[in-house]
Design an enzyme around this catalytic site. Structure first.
Site, PDB file in Angstrom:
ATOM      1  N   TYR A   1       0.835  -1.203   0.000  1.00  0.00           N
ATOM      2  CA  TYR A   1       0.000   0.000   0.000  1.00  0.00           C
ATOM      3  C   TYR A   1       0.872   1.256   0.000  1.00  0.00           C
ATOM      4  CZ  TYR A   1      -3.703   3.273   1.376  1.00  0.00           C
ATOM      5  OH  TYR A   1      -4.588   4.318   1.426  1.00  0.00           O
TER       6      TYR A   1
ATOM      7  N   THR B   1     -13.783   5.551   7.115  1.00  0.00           N
ATOM      8  CA  THR B   1     -14.201   4.817   5.926  1.00  0.00           C
ATOM      9  C   THR B   1     -14.124   3.320   6.181  1.00  0.00           C
ATOM     10  OG1 THR B   1     -11.949   4.726   5.052  1.00  0.00           O
ATOM     11  CG2 THR B   1     -13.304   6.621   4.385  1.00  0.00           C
TER      12      THR B   1
END
Length: 256
Positions: free
Chosen positions: A156, A191
């Site tokens: 990531y 989120t």
């Protein structure tokens, strides 16, 4: 006064979270919005929310890692609204938390395919269209993980550093053609992605807010709506002298 009235905006990863908030904000500020996601139900729901509030929106399913689907998405925007003025390349995934030695290759490949390759393919298609109409603005979603390291998240981190690098290059290559390109680097935001990371990191013992709030000098994580404000501003004429930047929006996280 709407700051982006009459513009045509594209948002990828628009089914939820930051993408949904950005799409709603674009519409609120007067743009017609083209939405995409691999989550059809969520994407259509976002489009319905915009239309229910008096805005204009169209949704198309697209996997940003597939060139043909990205090209079809840009074609959909142009066929529907005649041009493309703004783009928010938000689609991204977090993958698995593990040190490099334990990272599965398929996890690395999928993260890079969506986050890095996907951003590249979207910019390539968006820039091609914007060059035809004399300008535009692109905002790429990077992360504070594109500015610093995070143990356990090497794929990531690599993908978001790539997004920041591509952003700078695109800004240099197309600035004189009237196209501005910036990236934003959110810290912890409320989120599904952050919920997934908290679940992996704590085994469900802590919520994302419990895990991340104390790490931000401001004392809390952000909201998708706060991130959307910056996205839309960067696409507006109010940001006319802003390009090639990787902007933290992180409650002071990387200032530490």
């Amino acid at each position: 006064m709407a700051i982006i009235s009459g513009k045509i905006a594209l948002v990828t990863g628009a089914a939820a979270g930051i993408g949904r908030a950005a799409a709603l904000k674009f519409a609120q500020e007067g743009a017609k919005v083209v939405l995409s996601d691999v989550n059809v139900d969520g994407g259509e729901e976002t489009a319905t929310m915009i239309r229910d509030n008096g805005g204009e929106a169209v949704f198309m399913k697209a996997d940003v890692s597939v060139p043909e689907e990205v090209d079809a998405l840009i074609a959909k925007a142009v066929d529907t609204y005649g041009r493309l003025d703004c783009a928010c390349n938000n689609a991204g995934i977090e993958g698995r938390i593990a040190p490099i030695v334990e990272q599965p290759l398929d996890n690395y490949d999928r993260i890079m395919a969506v986050n890095a390759r996907g951003t590249f393919l979207c910019m390539k298609a968006e820039l091609t269209q914007m060059l035809k109409t004399g300008g535009g603005a692109i905002v790429n979603l990077a992360s504070v993980a594109g500015l610093i390291g995070f143990p356990g998240l090497s794929p990531y981190v690599a993908s978001k550093h790539a997004v920041n690098g591509m952003t700078k290059n695109a800004a240099l290559e197309y600035g004189k053609q009237g196209i501005r390109v910036n990236s934003i680097c959110p810290g912890g935001v409320d989120t599904r992605m952050l919920d997934s990371l908290a679940e992996q990191a704590t085994g469900g013992a802590q919520s994302s807010a419990q895990m991340m709030d104390p790490l931000h000098p401001i004392g809390r994580i952000g909201t998708p709506e706060e991130i959307a404000e910056l996205i839309v501003w960067l696409c507006s004429d109010r940001a006319s002298f802003v390009t090639g930047t990787n902007i933290p929006i992180d409650g002071g996280f990387v200032a530490q």
